[in-house]
Enzyme design. Structure first.
Site, PDB file in Angstrom:
ATOM      1  CE  LYS A  14      -2.186  -0.783   3.896  1.00 15.46           C
ATOM      2  NZ  LYS A  14      -1.494  -2.018   4.338  1.00 15.46           N
ATOM      3  NE  ARG A  89      -3.509  -0.845  10.395  1.00 12.67           N
ATOM      4  CZ  ARG A  89      -2.428  -0.375   9.763  1.00 12.67           C
ATOM      5  NH1 ARG A  89      -2.398   0.836   9.290  1.00 12.67           N
ATOM      6  NH2 ARG A  89      -1.389  -1.136   9.587  1.00 12.67           N
ATOM      7  NE  ARG A 123       7.613  -2.884   5.805  1.00 14.07           N
ATOM      8  CZ  ARG A 123       6.293  -2.724   5.884  1.00 14.07           C
ATOM      9  NH1 ARG A 123       5.606  -2.258   4.853  1.00 14.07           N
ATOM     10  NH2 ARG A 123       5.664  -3.074   6.980  1.00 14.07           N
ATOM     11  NE  ARG A 156       7.019  -0.488   9.845  1.00 12.29           N
ATOM     12  CZ  ARG A 156       5.822  -0.411   9.270  1.00 12.29           C
ATOM     13  NH1 ARG A 156       5.698   0.063   8.045  1.00 12.29           N
ATOM     14  NH2 ARG A 156       4.757  -0.809   9.911  1.00 12.29           N
ATOM     15  NE  ARG A 167       2.622  -4.555  11.304  1.00 13.52           N
ATOM     16  CZ  ARG A 167       3.561  -4.471  10.358  1.00 13.52           C
ATOM     17  NH1 ARG A 167       4.681  -5.159  10.447  1.00 13.52           N
ATOM     18  NH2 ARG A 167       3.363  -3.709   9.323  1.00 13.52           N
TER      19      ARG A 167
HETATM   20  P1  AMP Z   1       1.573   0.740   9.039  1.00 19.01           P
HETATM   21  O1  AMP Z   1       2.795   1.535   8.714  1.00 19.01           O
HETATM   22  O2  AMP Z   1       0.364   1.200   8.290  1.00 19.01           O
HETATM   23  O3  AMP Z   1       1.804  -0.742   8.933  1.00 19.01           O
HETATM   24  O4  AMP Z   1       1.255   1.039  10.587  1.00 19.01           O
HETATM   25  C1  AMP Z   1       2.189   0.695  11.595  1.00 19.01           C
HETATM   26  C2  AMP Z   1       1.503   0.648  12.947  1.00 19.01           C
HETATM   27  O5  AMP Z   1       0.943   1.929  13.255  1.00 19.01           O
HETATM   28  C3  AMP Z   1       0.326  -0.310  13.047  1.00 19.01           C
HETATM   29  O6  AMP Z   1       0.729  -1.646  13.309  1.00 19.01           O
HETATM   30  C4  AMP Z   1      -0.433   0.299  14.234  1.00 19.01           C
HETATM   31  O7  AMP Z   1       0.224   0.032  15.451  1.00 19.01           O
HETATM   32  C5  AMP Z   1      -0.284   1.788  13.962  1.00 19.01           C
HETATM   33  N1  AMP Z   1      -1.374   2.274  13.081  1.00 19.01           N
HETATM   34  C6  AMP Z   1      -1.256   2.781  11.805  1.00 19.01           C
HETATM   35  N2  AMP Z   1      -2.462   3.119  11.315  1.00 19.01           N
HETATM   36  C7  AMP Z   1      -3.362   2.829  12.288  1.00 19.01           C
HETATM   37  C8  AMP Z   1      -4.775   2.929  12.383  1.00 19.01           C
HETATM   38  N3  AMP Z   1      -5.523   3.393  11.372  1.00 19.01           N
HETATM   39  N4  AMP Z   1      -5.369   2.518  13.546  1.00 19.01           N
HETATM   40  C9  AMP Z   1      -4.647   2.059  14.572  1.00 19.01           C
HETATM   41  N5  AMP Z   1      -3.313   1.918  14.542  1.00 19.01           N
HETATM   42  C10 AMP Z   1      -2.667   2.301  13.421  1.00 19.01           C
END
Ligand code: AMP
Length: 209
Positions: A14, A89, A123, A156, A167
């Site tokens: 994404k 989410r 990654r 990360r 996740r």
């Molecule tokens: P991502 O980079 O989108 O994979 O997000 C990394 C982490 O940020 C996720 O595993 C959550 O801990 C937090 N996070 C990102 N977006 C959201 C969201 N919309 N709702 C809740 N937590 C989020």
């Protein structure tokens, strides 16, 4: 107008596609993950609160992320369109978003789970500009350094195996129900997210045209 949401499991690509599409459509790219990671590195109150959830691969509480998105969508730069990457989410977030703004398209990234695991473990990302690389398929030109700003790439903490498992479970339990929610609204455009960046990019453009 282009008011777009990218929905899909972690590792589906994404972020990479959002960077490309938002540049070509000239709309703002709002990644809650990137916004939260900057808050963590700047040690703001939001960052301090979010950090423990993120490390564990859990979702940050709805009210915190809804506020982040609301603040960003209010800015003049979002008035001509936007691309949300990683938000909503949960059903609660989707309902809150519906009150803030209408949407034009929700693109759902579909990919087999074994490919997600492969992408997540390979990654690496730039801690400065958030650009993502894949050691196998999209390596940086100079080993371990960002092509754009030369910063040393990092893995990360939530791409380590235990957080990755959490996740994926969190995605199935809390985020996958949004597919039916947006399907009912007639907004959902599923795409095949397997393949290389250009192939997937072409499918994304068709789904958002
Ligand atoms: P991502 O980079 O989108 O994979 O997000 C990394 C982490 O940020 C996720 O595993 C959550 O801990 C937090 N996070 C990102 N977006 C959201 C969201 N919309 N709702 C809740 N937590 C989020």
């Amino acid at each position: 107008m282009h008011r777009i949401v990218f929905l899909g499991p972690p590792g589906a690509g994404k972020g990479t596609q959002a960077t490309r599409l938002s540049r070509s459509l000239d709309i703002v790219h709002l990644s809650t993950g990137d916004l939260l990671r900057s808050a963590v590195s700047e040690r703001t109150n939001l960052g301090i609160e979010a950090d423990r959830y993120m490390r564990a691969g859990q979702l940050v509480p709805d009210e915190l992320v809804i506020k982040v998105i609301e603040d960003n969508l209010r800015r003049p730069s979002a008035k001509t369109g936007f691309l949300l990457d990683g938000f909503p989410r949960t059903l609660r977030q989707a309902e809150a978003l519906a009150i803030i703004t209408p949407l034009d398209r929700v693109v759902s990234f579909e990919i087999p789970e074994e490919q997600l695991l492969e992408r997540l473990t390979q990654r690496r990302s730039c801690p400065k500009c958030a650009r993502a690389y894949n050691l196998a398929t999209q390596p940086p030109r100079v080993a371990d350094h960002c092509d754009d700003d030369g910063t040393e790439l990092v893995q990360r903490p939530d791409d380590l195996p235990e957080a990755v498992r959490t996740r994926l479970t969190v995605y199935q339990d809390q985020t996958a129900p949004l597919l039916a929610f947006y399907q009912r609204l007639g907004l959902l455009r599923p795409i095949n997210a397997a393949g290389d960046v250009d192939e997937v990019g072409a499918r994304v453009r068709t789904a958002t045209a």
